[in-house]
Design a protein around this motif. Structure first.
Motif, PDB file in Angstrom:
ATOM      1  N   LYS A  29       0.836  -1.207   0.000  1.00  0.00           N
ATOM      2  CA  LYS A  29       0.000   0.000   0.000  1.00  0.00           C
ATOM      3  C   LYS A  29       0.874   1.261   0.000  1.00  0.00           C
ATOM      4  CE  LYS A  29      -3.364  -0.213   2.950  1.00  0.00           C
ATOM      5  NZ  LYS A  29      -4.202  -0.042   4.158  1.00  0.00           N
ATOM      6  N   GLU A  30       1.897   1.282   0.848  1.00  0.00           N
ATOM      7  CA  GLU A  30       2.810   2.430   0.902  1.00  0.00           C
ATOM      8  C   GLU A  30       3.500   2.619  -0.443  1.00  0.00           C
ATOM      9  OE1 GLU A  30       4.559   5.775   2.354  1.00  0.00           O
ATOM     10  OE2 GLU A  30       3.081   4.563   3.432  1.00  0.00           O
ATOM     11  N   ALA A  31       3.932   1.534  -1.068  1.00  0.00           N
ATOM     12  CA  ALA A  31       4.591   1.608  -2.374  1.00  0.00           C
ATOM     13  C   ALA A  31       3.638   2.171  -3.436  1.00  0.00           C
ATOM     14  CB  ALA A  31       5.085   0.223  -2.785  1.00  0.00           C
ATOM     15  N   ILE A  32       2.389   1.724  -3.413  1.00  0.00           N
ATOM     16  CA  ILE A  32       1.400   2.218  -4.381  1.00  0.00           C
ATOM     17  C   ILE A  32       1.274   3.729  -4.278  1.00  0.00           C
ATOM     18  CG2 ILE A  32      -1.086   2.296  -4.888  1.00  0.00           C
ATOM     19  CD1 ILE A  32      -1.129  -0.733  -4.042  1.00  0.00           C
ATOM     20  N   PHE A  33       1.085   4.221  -3.058  1.00  0.00           N
ATOM     21  CA  PHE A  33       0.850   5.658  -2.905  1.00  0.00           C
ATOM     22  C   PHE A  33       2.113   6.482  -3.117  1.00  0.00           C
ATOM     23  CE2 PHE A  33      -3.055   3.932  -1.330  1.00  0.00           C
ATOM     24  CZ  PHE A  33      -3.977   4.791  -1.915  1.00  0.00           C
ATOM     25  N   MET A  35       4.033   5.813  -5.551  1.00  0.00           N
ATOM     26  CA  MET A  35       4.088   5.873  -7.012  1.00  0.00           C
ATOM     27  C   MET A  35       3.068   6.847  -7.592  1.00  0.00           C
ATOM     28  SD  MET A  35       4.802   2.020  -8.403  1.00  0.00           S
ATOM     29  CE  MET A  35       4.385   0.878  -7.116  1.00  0.00           C
ATOM     30  N   VAL A  36       1.906   7.013  -6.945  1.00  0.00           N
ATOM     31  CA  VAL A  36       0.840   7.842  -7.527  1.00  0.00           C
ATOM     32  C   VAL A  36       0.619   9.148  -6.785  1.00  0.00           C
ATOM     33  CG1 VAL A  36      -0.409   5.867  -8.477  1.00  0.00           C
ATOM     34  CG2 VAL A  36      -1.049   6.749  -6.221  1.00  0.00           C
ATOM     35  N   GLY A  37       1.325   9.427  -5.755  1.00  0.00           N
ATOM     36  CA  GLY A  37       1.035  10.610  -4.949  1.00  0.00           C
ATOM     37  C   GLY A  37       2.286  11.239  -4.394  1.00  0.00           C
ATOM     38  N   PRO A  38       2.475  11.050  -3.138  1.00  0.00           N
ATOM     39  CA  PRO A  38       1.752  10.214  -2.186  1.00  0.00           C
ATOM     40  C   PRO A  38       0.490  10.866  -1.618  1.00  0.00           C
ATOM     41  CG  PRO A  38       3.659  11.154  -1.100  1.00  0.00           C
ATOM     42  CD  PRO A  38       3.704  11.602  -2.533  1.00  0.00           C
ATOM     43  N   TYR A  39       0.286  12.184  -1.913  1.00  0.00           N
ATOM     44  CA  TYR A  39      -0.897  12.880  -1.396  1.00  0.00           C
ATOM     45  C   TYR A  39      -1.641  13.533  -2.554  1.00  0.00           C
ATOM     46  CZ  TYR A  39       1.368  12.000   3.005  1.00  0.00           C
ATOM     47  OH  TYR A  39       1.964  11.374   4.065  1.00  0.00           O
ATOM     48  N   PHE A  40      -2.894  13.884  -2.308  1.00  0.00           N
ATOM     49  CA  PHE A  40      -3.746  14.450  -3.347  1.00  0.00           C
ATOM     50  C   PHE A  40      -4.307  15.792  -2.892  1.00  0.00           C
ATOM     51  CE2 PHE A  40      -3.997   9.831  -3.391  1.00  0.00           C
ATOM     52  CZ  PHE A  40      -3.591   9.546  -4.679  1.00  0.00           C
ATOM     53  N   GLN A  41      -4.503  16.666  -3.848  1.00  0.00           N
ATOM     54  CA  GLN A  41      -5.153  17.951  -3.602  1.00  0.00           C
ATOM     55  C   GLN A  41      -6.582  17.854  -4.110  1.00  0.00           C
ATOM     56  OE1 GLN A  41      -3.502  20.394  -1.946  1.00  0.00           O
ATOM     57  NE2 GLN A  41      -1.831  18.918  -1.840  1.00  0.00           N
ATOM     58  N   GLY A  42      -7.377  17.009  -3.459  1.00  0.00           N
ATOM     59  CA  GLY A  42      -8.751  16.792  -3.902  1.00  0.00           C
ATOM     60  C   GLY A  42      -8.808  15.763  -5.008  1.00  0.00           C
ATOM     61  N   GLY A  43      -9.990  15.642  -5.608  1.00  0.00           N
ATOM     62  CA  GLY A  43     -10.169  14.722  -6.716  1.00  0.00           C
ATOM     63  C   GLY A  43     -11.113  13.572  -6.388  1.00  0.00           C
TER      64      GLY A  43
END
Length: 183
Positions: A29-33, A35-43
């Protein structure tokens, strides 16, 4: 199982009862985020084979505004709802009991586009390329969005599926994570 990061960090999550669902490990799970983030500004996110809802809940904790959770198993749906309640995230979610392709067709009718699509289907019943083709054909991914596929390490996905391009892939024992984004 727990939330690893974000505003709900440390909250415990329940697993789906029985052996039919395998939760994503904290390491993966940590590896996934990462790769894609790790954080988001909404969405907006879609957790299509949601199981316990752990991946989608992690995405909410890390800043997504809303996640749609879909699973065909009644026990999974009950677990997702319980985990969302426990994390005080029910107001940021929609939960549906449905088969993946039927759910995607319903989403197409709503004309939604996602910033993050999480695909973690049962390994023995994977149709990831078909699902990726449908996501691409129906333009379900935002311009800067990602599709995360969790699958068996002996499965190799193509480098491109329509306008979706393989951005990264990492292997963790018997699990492979493949991240796609729009070209």
């Amino acid at each position: 199982m727990r939330i690893i990061s974000g505003n709900r960090k440390g909250k415990a999550l329940k697993s789906v009862p029985g052996t039919g669902t395998r939760p994503t490990t904290d390491k993966v799970k940590e590896a996934i985020f990462n790769m894609v983030g790790p954080y988001f500004q909404g969405g907006l996110g879609l957790d299509l084979f949601a199981g316990s809802g752990g991946l989608g809940i992690e995405a909410l904790s890390r800043g997504l505004d809303k996640v749609i959770f879909v699973d065909k198993d009644a026990k999974a749906i009950a677990t997702i709802k319980s985990n969302l309640d426990q994390c005080d995230l029910s107001d940021k979610s929609e939960v549906y009991r449905n088969e993946s392709f039927r759910a995607l067709k319903a989403i197409v009718k709503r004309e939604l586009q996602f910033d993050l699509i999480l695909l973690d289907p049962p390994y023995q019943k994977q149709k990831l390329v078909d699902i990726l083709e449908l996501i691409d054909d129906q333009q379900l991914l935002n311009e800067n969005g990602f599709v995360m596929c969790e699958h068996s390490s002996d499965v190799s996905l193509p480098n491109e599926v329509g306008s979706l391009k393989l951005l990264k892939k990492e292997t963790y024992g018997m699990i492979r994570i493949s991240i796609f984004h729009a070209l």
